[in-house]
Motif scaffolding. Structure first.
Motif, PDB file in Angstrom:
ATOM      1  N   ASP A  11      42.843  37.136  35.203  1.00 39.76           N
ATOM      2  CA  ASP A  11      43.219  38.471  35.770  1.00 39.76           C
ATOM      3  C   ASP A  11      42.391  39.566  35.309  1.00 39.76           C
ATOM      4  O   ASP A  11      42.428  40.700  35.705  1.00 39.76           O
ATOM      5  CB  ASP A  11      44.626  38.707  35.576  1.00 39.76           C
ATOM      6  CG  ASP A  11      45.539  37.808  36.137  1.00 39.76           C
ATOM      7  OD1 ASP A  11      45.144  37.239  37.236  1.00 39.76           O
ATOM      8  OD2 ASP A  11      46.723  37.504  35.828  1.00 39.76           O
ATOM      9  N   ASN A  34      35.467  37.328  42.857  1.00 38.43           N
ATOM     10  CA  ASN A  34      36.576  38.282  42.970  1.00 38.43           C
ATOM     11  C   ASN A  34      37.515  37.833  43.773  1.00 38.43           C
ATOM     12  O   ASN A  34      37.196  38.289  45.197  1.00 38.43           O
ATOM     13  CB  ASN A  34      35.948  39.820  43.089  1.00 38.43           C
ATOM     14  CG  ASN A  34      36.957  40.646  42.952  1.00 38.43           C
ATOM     15  OD1 ASN A  34      38.184  40.274  42.904  1.00 38.43           O
ATOM     16  ND2 ASN A  34      36.628  41.958  42.804  1.00 38.43           N
ATOM     17  N   LYS A  35      38.633  37.335  43.413  1.00 38.52           N
ATOM     18  CA  LYS A  35      39.699  37.127  44.593  1.00 38.52           C
ATOM     19  C   LYS A  35      40.973  37.937  44.424  1.00 38.52           C
ATOM     20  O   LYS A  35      41.927  37.743  44.909  1.00 38.52           O
ATOM     21  CB  LYS A  35      40.159  35.615  44.253  1.00 38.52           C
ATOM     22  CG  LYS A  35      39.070  34.652  44.634  1.00 38.52           C
ATOM     23  CD  LYS A  35      39.730  33.434  45.182  1.00 38.52           C
ATOM     24  CE  LYS A  35      38.745  32.667  45.976  1.00 38.52           C
ATOM     25  NZ  LYS A  35      39.415  31.482  46.321  1.00 38.52           N
ATOM     26  N   LYS A  36      40.448  39.320  43.752  1.00 35.22           N
ATOM     27  CA  LYS A  36      41.605  40.179  44.014  1.00 35.22           C
ATOM     28  C   LYS A  36      41.725  40.753  45.277  1.00 35.22           C
ATOM     29  O   LYS A  36      40.961  41.178  45.874  1.00 35.22           O
ATOM     30  CB  LYS A  36      41.331  41.241  42.805  1.00 35.22           C
ATOM     31  CG  LYS A  36      41.377  41.075  41.512  1.00 35.22           C
ATOM     32  CD  LYS A  36      42.786  41.054  41.052  1.00 35.22           C
ATOM     33  CE  LYS A  36      43.258  40.983  39.635  1.00 35.22           C
ATOM     34  NZ  LYS A  36      44.488  41.090  39.037  1.00 35.22           N
ATOM     35  N   GLU A  37      43.104  41.174  45.674  1.00 35.94           N
ATOM     36  CA  GLU A  37      43.593  41.920  46.740  1.00 35.94           C
ATOM     37  C   GLU A  37      42.717  43.217  46.850  1.00 35.94           C
ATOM     38  O   GLU A  37      43.010  43.752  45.781  1.00 35.94           O
ATOM     39  CB  GLU A  37      44.847  41.953  46.948  1.00 35.94           C
ATOM     40  CG  GLU A  37      45.452  42.369  48.227  1.00 35.94           C
ATOM     41  CD  GLU A  37      45.458  43.965  48.388  1.00 35.94           C
ATOM     42  OE1 GLU A  37      45.146  44.551  49.299  1.00 35.94           O
ATOM     43  OE2 GLU A  37      46.063  44.377  47.256  1.00 35.94           O
ATOM     44  N   SER A  38      42.113  43.682  47.630  1.00 36.61           N
ATOM     45  CA  SER A  38      41.210  44.777  47.470  1.00 36.61           C
ATOM     46  C   SER A  38      41.953  46.246  47.394  1.00 36.61           C
ATOM     47  O   SER A  38      41.363  47.069  46.803  1.00 36.61           O
ATOM     48  CB  SER A  38      40.134  44.818  48.653  1.00 36.61           C
ATOM     49  OG  SER A  38      40.894  44.728  49.804  1.00 36.61           O
ATOM     50  N   HIS A  41      44.910  45.594  43.983  1.00 41.74           N
ATOM     51  CA  HIS A  41      44.446  44.685  42.823  1.00 41.74           C
ATOM     52  C   HIS A  41      45.640  44.262  42.134  1.00 41.74           C
ATOM     53  O   HIS A  41      45.870  44.199  40.973  1.00 41.74           O
ATOM     54  CB  HIS A  41      43.690  45.742  41.720  1.00 41.74           C
ATOM     55  CG  HIS A  41      42.404  46.178  42.495  1.00 41.74           C
ATOM     56  ND1 HIS A  41      41.302  45.358  42.753  1.00 41.74           N
ATOM     57  CD2 HIS A  41      42.179  47.244  43.245  1.00 41.74           C
ATOM     58  CE1 HIS A  41      40.414  46.014  43.382  1.00 41.74           C
ATOM     59  NE2 HIS A  41      41.045  47.208  43.681  1.00 41.74           N
ATOM     60  N   HIS A  43      47.423  41.061  43.318  1.00 36.76           N
ATOM     61  CA  HIS A  43      47.467  39.850  43.417  1.00 36.76           C
ATOM     62  C   HIS A  43      46.051  39.234  43.319  1.00 36.76           C
ATOM     63  O   HIS A  43      45.103  39.869  43.700  1.00 36.76           O
ATOM     64  CB  HIS A  43      47.960  39.292  44.655  1.00 36.76           C
ATOM     65  CG  HIS A  43      49.561  39.800  44.943  1.00 36.76           C
ATOM     66  ND1 HIS A  43      50.488  39.213  44.317  1.00 36.76           N
ATOM     67  CD2 HIS A  43      49.826  40.657  45.727  1.00 36.76           C
ATOM     68  CE1 HIS A  43      51.594  39.796  44.666  1.00 36.76           C
ATOM     69  NE2 HIS A  43      51.446  40.545  45.459  1.00 36.76           N
ATOM     70  N   GLY A  44      45.783  38.108  42.887  1.00 37.26           N
ATOM     71  CA  GLY A  44      44.469  37.308  42.740  1.00 37.26           C
ATOM     72  C   GLY A  44      44.000  37.132  41.458  1.00 37.26           C
ATOM     73  O   GLY A  44      44.489  37.672  40.313  1.00 37.26           O
ATOM     74  N   SER A  45      42.774  36.855  41.242  1.00 40.77           N
ATOM     75  CA  SER A  45      42.108  36.679  39.872  1.00 40.77           C
ATOM     76  C   SER A  45      40.644  36.779  40.149  1.00 40.77           C
ATOM     77  O   SER A  45      40.017  36.698  41.319  1.00 40.77           O
ATOM     78  CB  SER A  45      42.566  35.120  39.490  1.00 40.77           C
ATOM     79  OG  SER A  45      42.071  34.156  40.287  1.00 40.77           O
ATOM     80  N   TYR A  46      39.812  36.584  39.062  1.00 42.64           N
ATOM     81  CA  TYR A  46      38.429  36.569  38.785  1.00 42.64           C
ATOM     82  C   TYR A  46      38.043  35.058  38.524  1.00 42.64           C
ATOM     83  O   TYR A  46      38.795  34.596  37.448  1.00 42.64           O
ATOM     84  CB  TYR A  46      37.828  37.563  37.953  1.00 42.64           C
ATOM     85  CG  TYR A  46      38.287  39.040  38.214  1.00 42.64           C
ATOM     86  CD1 TYR A  46      37.284  39.562  39.166  1.00 42.64           C
ATOM     87  CD2 TYR A  46      39.281  39.624  37.794  1.00 42.64           C
ATOM     88  CE1 TYR A  46      37.607  41.012  39.511  1.00 42.64           C
ATOM     89  CE2 TYR A  46      39.507  40.918  38.062  1.00 42.64           C
ATOM     90  CZ  TYR A  46      38.882  41.595  38.781  1.00 42.64           C
ATOM     91  OH  TYR A  46      39.005  42.901  39.267  1.00 42.64           O
TER      92      TYR A  46
END
Length: 68
Positions: A11, A34-38, A41, A43-46
């Motif tokens: 994260d 980068n899979k973070k919600e734009s 920020h 949800h998601g991860s790097y």
């Protein structure tokens, strides 16, 4: 054309850059996805991705040589 596989996820963008840097020092080409919600920020991860032929070596380095 090489296929890319996830070798690490976090994260923290700082940790992602550290892992990428260590892998680069060892001669492994890695990219950060980068899979973070734009917007927020939340949800998601790097994800650190490595090519097919370097996946096992990258995982070994991450497991045995990088500590946080």
């Amino acid at each position: 054309m090489a296929k890319w596989h996830k070798v690490y996820a976090t994260d923290s963008p700082v940790r992602a850059e550290i892992v990428k840097g260590v892998l680069a020092e060892k001669g492994i080409t890695a990219v950060i996805l980068n899979k973070k919600e734009s917007v927020y920020h939340i949800h998601g991860s790097y994800e650190i991705m490595a090519s097919d032929d370097q996946v096992l070596e990258a995982i070994n380095i991450i497991t045995h040589e990088i500590t946080f």
